[in-house]
Design a protein around this motif. Sequence first.
Motif, PDB file in Angstrom:
ATOM      1  N   VAL A 189      14.304  86.005  66.194  1.00 12.22           N
ATOM      2  CA  VAL A 189      15.877  86.323  65.901  1.00 12.22           C
ATOM      3  C   VAL A 189      16.493  85.642  66.973  1.00 12.22           C
ATOM      4  N   ALA A 190      17.918  85.752  67.144  1.00  8.79           N
ATOM      5  CA  ALA A 190      18.740  85.476  68.229  1.00  8.79           C
ATOM      6  C   ALA A 190      19.709  86.654  68.581  1.00  8.79           C
ATOM      7  N   ASP A 191      19.563  87.229  69.466  1.00  9.99           N
ATOM      8  CA  ASP A 191      20.650  88.557  69.824  1.00  9.99           C
ATOM      9  C   ASP A 191      21.636  87.993  70.645  1.00  9.99           C
ATOM     10  N   LEU A 192      22.789  88.289  69.963  1.00 12.28           N
ATOM     11  CA  LEU A 192      24.217  87.678  70.620  1.00 12.28           C
ATOM     12  C   LEU A 192      24.666  88.694  71.469  1.00 12.28           C
ATOM     13  N   GLY A 193      24.247  89.871  71.485  1.00 15.70           N
ATOM     14  CA  GLY A 193      24.733  90.856  72.382  1.00 15.70           C
ATOM     15  C   GLY A 193      25.302  92.188  71.624  1.00 15.70           C
ATOM     16  N   PRO A 194      26.287  92.886  72.704  1.00 12.92           N
ATOM     17  CA  PRO A 194      26.730  93.944  71.745  1.00 12.92           C
ATOM     18  C   PRO A 194      28.250  93.506  71.134  1.00 12.92           C
ATOM     19  N   ASN A 195      28.323  94.119  70.089  1.00 15.42           N
ATOM     20  CA  ASN A 195      29.647  94.111  69.445  1.00 15.42           C
ATOM     21  C   ASN A 195      30.306  95.385  69.446  1.00 15.42           C
ATOM     22  N   VAL A 196      29.563  96.691  69.859  1.00 14.94           N
ATOM     23  CA  VAL A 196      30.105  97.731  70.148  1.00 14.94           C
ATOM     24  C   VAL A 196      29.262  98.479  71.323  1.00 14.94           C
ATOM     25  N   THR A 197      30.207  99.035  72.242  1.00 10.73           N
ATOM     26  CA  THR A 197      29.526  99.642  73.483  1.00 10.73           C
ATOM     27  C   THR A 197      29.788 101.058  73.300  1.00 10.73           C
ATOM     28  N   PHE A 200      32.300  88.561  67.962  1.00 11.43           N
ATOM     29  CA  PHE A 200      32.743  89.845  67.071  1.00 11.43           C
ATOM     30  C   PHE A 200      32.328  91.032  68.030  1.00 11.43           C
ATOM     31  N   THR A 201      33.537  91.862  68.303  1.00 14.71           N
ATOM     32  CA  THR A 201      33.520  93.082  68.840  1.00 14.71           C
ATOM     33  C   THR A 201      34.375  93.832  68.215  1.00 14.71           C
ATOM     34  N   LEU A 202      34.195  95.182  68.443  1.00 16.57           N
ATOM     35  CA  LEU A 202      35.023  96.464  67.940  1.00 16.57           C
ATOM     36  C   LEU A 202      35.066  97.477  68.915  1.00 16.57           C
ATOM     37  N   LEU A 247      20.935  79.988  62.309  1.00 16.95           N
ATOM     38  CA  LEU A 247      22.388  79.903  62.108  1.00 16.95           C
ATOM     39  C   LEU A 247      23.241  79.248  62.910  1.00 16.95           C
ATOM     40  N   LYS A 248      22.947  79.105  64.410  1.00 23.33           N
ATOM     41  CA  LYS A 248      23.887  78.135  65.165  1.00 23.33           C
ATOM     42  C   LYS A 248      23.970  76.751  64.695  1.00 23.33           C
ATOM     43  N   THR A 249      22.862  76.161  64.176  1.00 17.87           N
ATOM     44  CA  THR A 249      22.692  74.714  63.759  1.00 17.87           C
ATOM     45  C   THR A 249      23.431  74.631  62.138  1.00 17.87           C
ATOM     46  N   GLU A 250      23.020  75.525  61.495  1.00 18.75           N
ATOM     47  CA  GLU A 250      23.293  75.543  60.097  1.00 18.75           C
ATOM     48  C   GLU A 250      24.845  76.068  59.791  1.00 18.75           C
ATOM     49  N   ALA A 251      25.258  76.989  60.491  1.00 14.05           N
ATOM     50  CA  ALA A 251      26.960  77.222  60.464  1.00 14.05           C
ATOM     51  C   ALA A 251      27.563  77.717  61.774  1.00 14.05           C
ATOM     52  N   PRO A 252      27.538  76.531  62.716  1.00 11.06           N
ATOM     53  CA  PRO A 252      28.159  76.900  64.213  1.00 11.06           C
ATOM     54  C   PRO A 252      29.442  77.572  64.054  1.00 11.06           C
ATOM     55  N   GLU A 253      30.340  77.334  62.969  1.00 13.42           N
ATOM     56  CA  GLU A 253      31.753  78.193  63.509  1.00 13.42           C
ATOM     57  C   GLU A 253      31.398  79.731  62.892  1.00 13.42           C
ATOM     58  N   ALA A 254      30.637  80.032  61.837  1.00 13.24           N
ATOM     59  CA  ALA A 254      30.366  81.173  61.726  1.00 13.24           C
ATOM     60  C   ALA A 254      29.492  81.935  62.653  1.00 13.24           C
ATOM     61  N   TYR A 255      28.606  81.148  63.401  1.00 14.08           N
ATOM     62  CA  TYR A 255      27.884  81.596  64.573  1.00 14.08           C
ATOM     63  C   TYR A 255      28.858  81.970  65.554  1.00 14.08           C
ATOM     64  N   LYS A 256      30.032  81.089  65.873  1.00 17.51           N
ATOM     65  CA  LYS A 256      30.835  81.423  66.946  1.00 17.51           C
ATOM     66  C   LYS A 256      31.675  82.680  66.652  1.00 17.51           C
ATOM     67  N   GLU A 294      41.535  86.611  65.222  1.00 20.16           N
ATOM     68  CA  GLU A 294      41.645  85.259  65.385  1.00 20.16           C
ATOM     69  C   GLU A 294      40.817  84.944  66.899  1.00 20.16           C
ATOM     70  N   ALA A 295      40.736  85.689  67.618  1.00 21.85           N
ATOM     71  CA  ALA A 295      39.871  85.782  69.112  1.00 21.85           C
ATOM     72  C   ALA A 295      38.604  85.517  68.747  1.00 21.85           C
ATOM     73  N   TRP A 296      37.983  86.009  67.700  1.00 24.79           N
ATOM     74  CA  TRP A 296      36.662  85.685  67.250  1.00 24.79           C
ATOM     75  C   TRP A 296      36.212  84.078  66.983  1.00 24.79           C
TER      76      TRP A 296
END
Length: 288
Positions: free
Chosen positions: A106-114, A247-249, A233-242, A284-286
């Motif tokens: 898997v690819a861990d993209l880091g925290p979305n909530v701290t 994504f953070t809350l 995912l980064k290859t198949e859907a780069p915009e969704a990956y971004k 939009e920042a996401w």
Amino acid sequence: MSILGRLAKTAAKTALLAATALSFAFSAAQAEKKDLTIAYVEWSDAVVATNIVKAALEEKGYKVKIVPLSGAAMWQAVATDEADAMVAAWLPATHAAYYAKLKDKVADLGPNVTGAKIGWAVPTYVDIATIEDIKKDPAKFGGKVIGIDPGAGLMKASEKAIKDYALPVKLVEGSDATMVAALKDAYAKKEPIVITTWTPHWMFATWDLKYLTDPKGVFGGEETVNTVVSTKLKTEAPEAYKILDNFTLSLADEQAVMVENNKPGADPAATAKAWVAANKAKVEAWSK
């Protein structure tokens, strides 16, 4: 061939190469995967985060399916590409075993909530302060600690706490909903109860609760809730990956939506869409 002829031929080749590159770029953009699957556990915070990121992705033209699973199955689904992502990976402690087993898949993209944490809590009217205090009168709590879904990282830590503190209590399996129902009933009657819980959770905005201190550190310290995606995912859907990568809350935002979800007749998908509509700048920042 004249100089003008050679220049014309070179220009034609350049134009052809540019057109070919543009065609490839257009094809790549057109080929971006638009159907996405997000796995999640049915914890109040995960329901909020998953529905919010779903709504955000759908605004960008993606078709998103969300699938509730157990913690172990959620990790497995992303690792085997049955799901594209999850935004409910509790690290470094709660989901440590799953991460250790599947981190290379898997690819861990880091925290979305701290600022997240897990542990046991009691209503503030209960006169104990630490997990060890339960030993003084376990019968007061019916000899039970009210838990959630079996196999959850919080439940594994709770089993370890019972063993490490040598507590004469039984860990009761259930779900987020059954745990909250037991708390609600006990609170209304002002009866003692010990629950397994976590932050963020709407119950802390609804009732006066306190975490029991954990001298042995069984439940670990502060945690983060991470976004974890398929390695493809980064290859198949780069915009969704971004979007997923950015994504953070905040705890405040997440708990506020949880409270809305707990109102009679509330629909988590609708409350998520309302939050997205009211927080356009954040959403939009996401994408940037």
